[in-house]
Write an enzyme that holds these catalytic residues in place. Structure first.
Site, PDB file in Angstrom:
ATOM      1  CD  GLU A 197      -2.421   1.793   0.328  1.00 60.30           C
ATOM      2  OE1 GLU A 197      -3.292   0.781  -0.149  1.00 60.30           O
ATOM      3  OE2 GLU A 197      -2.352   3.090  -0.030  1.00 60.30           O
ATOM      4  CB  THR A 206     -13.032   1.882   0.367  1.00 58.82           C
ATOM      5  OG1 THR A 206     -12.868   1.301  -1.008  1.00 58.82           O
ATOM      6  CG2 THR A 206     -14.156   0.795   0.550  1.00 58.82           C
ATOM      7  CG  ASP A 392       0.073   5.059  -9.115  1.00 58.73           C
ATOM      8  OD1 ASP A 392      -0.412   5.816  -9.451  1.00 58.73           O
ATOM      9  OD2 ASP A 392       0.565   4.840  -8.066  1.00 58.73           O
ATOM     10  NE  ARG A 451     -24.111   8.113  -7.093  1.00 58.97           N
ATOM     11  CZ  ARG A 451     -23.222   7.453  -6.530  1.00 58.97           C
ATOM     12  NH1 ARG A 451     -22.081   7.255  -6.943  1.00 58.97           N
ATOM     13  NH2 ARG A 451     -23.658   7.464  -5.089  1.00 58.97           N
ATOM     14  CD  GLU A 600     -12.829   4.440  -8.516  1.00 61.47           C
ATOM     15  OE1 GLU A 600     -12.563   4.188  -7.244  1.00 61.47           O
ATOM     16  OE2 GLU A 600     -12.805   5.574  -9.043  1.00 61.47           O
ATOM     17  CB  ALA A 615     -18.281   2.291  -5.618  1.00 67.63           C
ATOM     18  CG  LEU A 616     -18.807   0.976  -0.782  1.00 68.59           C
ATOM     19  CD1 LEU A 616     -19.652   1.260   0.525  1.00 68.59           C
ATOM     20  CD2 LEU A 616     -17.512   1.066  -0.444  1.00 68.59           C
TER      21      LEU A 616
HETATM   22  P1  ADP Z   1     -11.074   0.168  -4.536  1.00 69.17           P
HETATM   23  O1  ADP Z   1     -12.429   0.992  -4.104  1.00 69.17           O
HETATM   24  O2  ADP Z   1     -11.118  -0.415  -5.758  1.00 69.17           O
HETATM   25  O3  ADP Z   1     -10.624  -0.921  -3.603  1.00 69.17           O
HETATM   26  P2  ADP Z   1      -9.595   2.273  -3.136  1.00 69.17           P
HETATM   27  O4  ADP Z   1      -9.415   3.600  -3.731  1.00 69.17           O
HETATM   28  O5  ADP Z   1     -10.293   2.098  -1.948  1.00 69.17           O
HETATM   29  O6  ADP Z   1     -10.011   1.540  -4.330  1.00 69.17           O
HETATM   30  O7  ADP Z   1      -8.317   1.750  -2.818  1.00 69.17           O
HETATM   31  C1  ADP Z   1      -7.150   1.737  -3.888  1.00 69.17           C
HETATM   32  C2  ADP Z   1      -5.834   1.521  -2.840  1.00 69.17           C
HETATM   33  O8  ADP Z   1      -4.740   1.233  -3.323  1.00 69.17           O
HETATM   34  C3  ADP Z   1      -5.430   3.065  -2.008  1.00 69.17           C
HETATM   35  O9  ADP Z   1      -5.281   2.855  -0.757  1.00 69.17           O
HETATM   36  C4  ADP Z   1      -4.367   3.415  -2.807  1.00 69.17           C
HETATM   37  O10 ADP Z   1      -3.498   4.059  -1.935  1.00 69.17           O
HETATM   38  C5  ADP Z   1      -3.576   2.139  -3.263  1.00 69.17           C
HETATM   39  N1  ADP Z   1      -2.807   2.331  -4.320  1.00 69.17           N
HETATM   40  C6  ADP Z   1      -2.858   3.235  -5.542  1.00 69.17           C
HETATM   41  N2  ADP Z   1      -1.513   3.193  -6.162  1.00 69.17           N
HETATM   42  C7  ADP Z   1      -0.774   2.265  -5.737  1.00 69.17           C
HETATM   43  C8  ADP Z   1       0.517   1.756  -5.816  1.00 69.17           C
HETATM   44  N3  ADP Z   1       0.947   2.268  -6.836  1.00 69.17           N
HETATM   45  N4  ADP Z   1       0.973   0.912  -4.742  1.00 69.17           N
HETATM   46  C9  ADP Z   1       0.668   0.532  -4.111  1.00 69.17           C
HETATM   47  N5  ADP Z   1      -0.883   1.070  -3.421  1.00 69.17           N
HETATM   48  C10 ADP Z   1      -1.429   1.838  -4.393  1.00 69.17           C
END
Ligand code: ADP
Length: 636
Positions: A197, A206, A392, A451, A600, A615-616
């Site tokens: 993370e 989320t 990313d 929306r 997402e 989404a959830l």
């Molecule tokens: P989803 O709803 O699809 O689970 P979220 O936005 O809740 O998506 O979570 C995506 C997570 O991925 C976030 O905590 C974000 O910080 C993390 N994240 C994004 N890019 C990277 C990366 N390059 N490496 C590690 N974690 C990442």
């Protein structure tokens, strides 16, 4: 390279052996929640400051400033002539969201005696607000702009840690909703898991959500009372996205939605009884967690981590590239907290769960060009997203040939805070009991609709602004909380919501013509319970007037409430193509062996417009599928 084979430890790995050297010579210390960061003894200096705070002097004393992070907070700074002695923060930031910043930012300012502190990822609003508050206090104490700039130049110097190699059965990238569902599922399947993370905590977007999770418990009393079914959920999801979603994936989503709720409950997560209609949800089928925002999900996942071995969380570490061996994705390389390289290998599969690209302005502008749905998505349009949601994973996957689908489908909400774009300060509870009013005092759209339709209509309104308006049916005592854990009384006190004993008075506070507001409310009331047009569709096409309790008799019970809102980028529906097993598909239509994706970061489920509350559901349903598939994946 140091090699580590992870066992079933269940421990959180926060630091990769970093050594911190301070740039400055002095350090002292500094909290309703009050964060106390109290004075510490000065450390032995390790390096002369390039530009130290001893060049900046203060008028000794205690100073206060009120600033807004996710919520309003008061920053109080105590200064001697030469040192920042103490920082107290009185705040209501949500635990696990903005709250961590109220501890680490003051601690770092006191440690370095500078303002060039690292923002807490995932809590940038709160971090920036605290820095602004301290800066305001320093200005009150006579520090010039030049002095502030000197202090902004002072930051920690971090020594790069050793490179590392980590191995587990399943590697999950991203500790948001989908990633944590995948991680827990893989662990339940008996696998060791490493979660990478880039932020300093789990949660992603989320945790910032309102918590609404669509799921139909087919045949239950609730579903029957609302005339709802899994098929109705399917049809509304598919049609609500202009039939652009993949029907197979849409079926997976809705067919497994209730099983996801039961799974969360089995892990200890609590939901209120009954369902409600979330904005853009089109139907009362959203389940509301007992904990505010999305925090209930992460309390649940954290509790799982605390009580089970085998999931290792690696924070402050950003995935950069996939490792491919013999055409199989076998791991990832990452940049660790200190800039070192962290290589993570998977015995089984890799799950990509890095979320969307709502905070990547360049990407959202590029893909908006495809269909020009939105007048603009440049930096003038804020986002509900946390700062790390920069696409990313989409970029990483595209680099190894993953097929990106429907990238132009970008969702905005008409519900952003005008300052920050966040959903905090949104006073609505359920669709049925509130209306949207423009700056001319008029309704302008079906507030129970899609929306995208609502937000496109908002773009057409004066100043691209609107008010959400409701009455005391939503807040009978006047101190209840909104879906984001904020009490209406606090929002009113902070000037973030308006409260009045009559519609005339409310119109004055909103600065809109009273006659228009009153006429708009009276017209709306005619369609609510007891009105002469009850049960009919109004001139905007609105059908949702009466909530499941049947108590909405219109906006006619003082006090009345209003809160201003603007368009905000919320969800990116495009992303990496997957199949029903959450396997990633390449541009030739073949499965990319070893790689799975959920949440997402994926595309093609929601179509052109995502139903509110889905989404959830997506994170839980496809997170679990990806966790299972990655666990079962065996290299040939
Ligand atoms: P989803 O709803 O699809 O689970 P979220 O936005 O809740 O998506 O979570 C995506 C997570 O991925 C976030 O905590 C974000 O910080 C993390 N994240 C994004 N890019 C990277 C990366 N390059 N490496 C590690 N974690 C990442």
């Amino acid at each position: 390279m140091k090699e580590k084979l992870l066992k079933h430890t269940g421990k959180t790995m926060l630091s990769l052996g970093l050594v911190v050297m301070l740039l400055v010579t002095t350090l002292t210390g500094c909290s309703k929640n009050t964060t106390n960061t109290t004075a510490q003894p000065s450390p032995v200096p390790t390096q002369s400051p390039a530009s130290s705070s001893d060049e900046v002097t203060f008028t000794a004393g205690t100073y206060s400033a009120t600033v807004t992070g996710m919520h309003e907070m008061t920053v109080t700074v105590t200064l001697s002539e030469t040192e920042i002695l103490d920082i107290q923060i009185e705040h209501q930031e949500t635990p696990g969201v903005g709250e961590p910043a109220t501890k680490s930012i003051p601690a770092e300012i006191l440690e370095t005696q500078g303002l060039g502190v690292d923002l807490v990822s995932g809590a940038t609003l709160s971090s920036n607000a605290i820095i602004k508050g301290v800066t305001d206090c320093l200005k009150q104490a006579g520090v010039s702009e030049d002095g502030i700039n000197k202090l902004l130049a002072i930051s920690k110097v971090v020594e790069i840690a050793e490179d590392e190699l980590l191995t587990a059965d399943v590697v999950v990238i991203g500790a948001g909703g989908a990633g944590m569902a995948a991680a827990v599922t893989a662990n339940q399947a008996g696998k060791t898991v490493i979660v990478i993370e880039k932020a300093s905590k789990m949660g992603g977007n989320t945790i910032l959500s309102g918590g609404a999770l669509n799921a139909v418990d087919e045949g239950s009393e609730t579903a029957l009372a609302n005339k709802d079914s899994v098929e109705n959920h399917y049809n509304q999801t598919f049609n609500g996205g202009d039939q652009a979603g993949d029907p197979v994936l849409v079926h997976k989503l809705v067919d497994n939605a209730w099983a996801g709720v039961e799974w969360l409950k089995s892990l200890g997560m609590e939901f209120y009884d009954g369902v409600f209609t979330v904005t853009g949800g089109m139907w009362p089928r959203a389940h509301k967690p007992v904990e505010p925002e999305g925090t209930g999900f992460f309390k649940t996942y954290q509790n799982y981590l605390d009580t089970h071995d085998g999931i290792t969380m690696v924070y402050n570490t950003a995935a950069k590239d996939f490792i491919i061996e013999d055409n199989v994705v076998t791991g990832i390389t990452c940049t660790g907290e200190t800039g070192n390289t962290v290589t993570v290998k998977a015995n089984n599969g890799v799950v990509l769960a890095t979320g969307g690209f709502g905070r990547n302005v360049e990407m959202r502008m590029k893909y908006n060009e495809v269909n020009k749905k939105w007048p603009t998505l440049d930096e003038s349009i804020p986002s509900t997203n946390t700062s790390g949601i920069t696409g990313d994973g989409i970029i990483m996957a595209e680099a190894i040939g993953a097929n990106l689908v429907q990238m132009e489908n970008i969702q905005l909400l008409p519900l952003g805070d005008p300052e920050t774009g966040s959903l905090s300060g949104n006073i609505e509870h359920a669709v049925e009991s509130r209306i949207f009013i423009n700056l001319e005092g008029n309704r302008f759209v079906n507030e129970g609709g899609r929306r995208d339709d609502m937000t496109l209509a908002l773009f057409e309104q004066p100043e691209t602004k609107m008010y959400i308006v409701m009455d005391s049916d939503t807040y009978p005592e006047g101190n209840e909380k909104n879906n984001f854990g904020e009490s209406i009384a606090d929002l009113v006190a902070a000037g973030r919501a308006l409260k009045a004993d009559s519609l005339e008075e409310l119109a004055t506070l909103m600065n809109v013509p009273a006659e228009n507001l009153i006429a708009s409310v009276e017209d709306y009331n005619r369609y609510c319970q007891g009105g002469d047009l009850e049960g009919q569709t109004d001139s905007f096409g609105r059908t949702l007037f009466t909530d499941t309790d049947g108590v909405n008799n219109g906006i006619n019970d003082a006090p009345y409430y209003a809160a201003v809102r603007v368009p905000t980028v919320h969800h990116t529906m495009g992303g990496v193509q997957i199949n029903e097993h959450a396997q990633v598909i390449d541009t030739n239509g073949n499965v990319i062996s070893g790689l799975f994706a959920a949440g997402e970061v994926t595309g093609g489920i929601h179509g052109t417009n995502r139903l509110g509350g889905n989404a959830l559901t997506d994170t839980v349903t496809f997170g679990r599928i990806a966790g299972t598939s990655a666990s079962e994946f065996v290299r040939k």
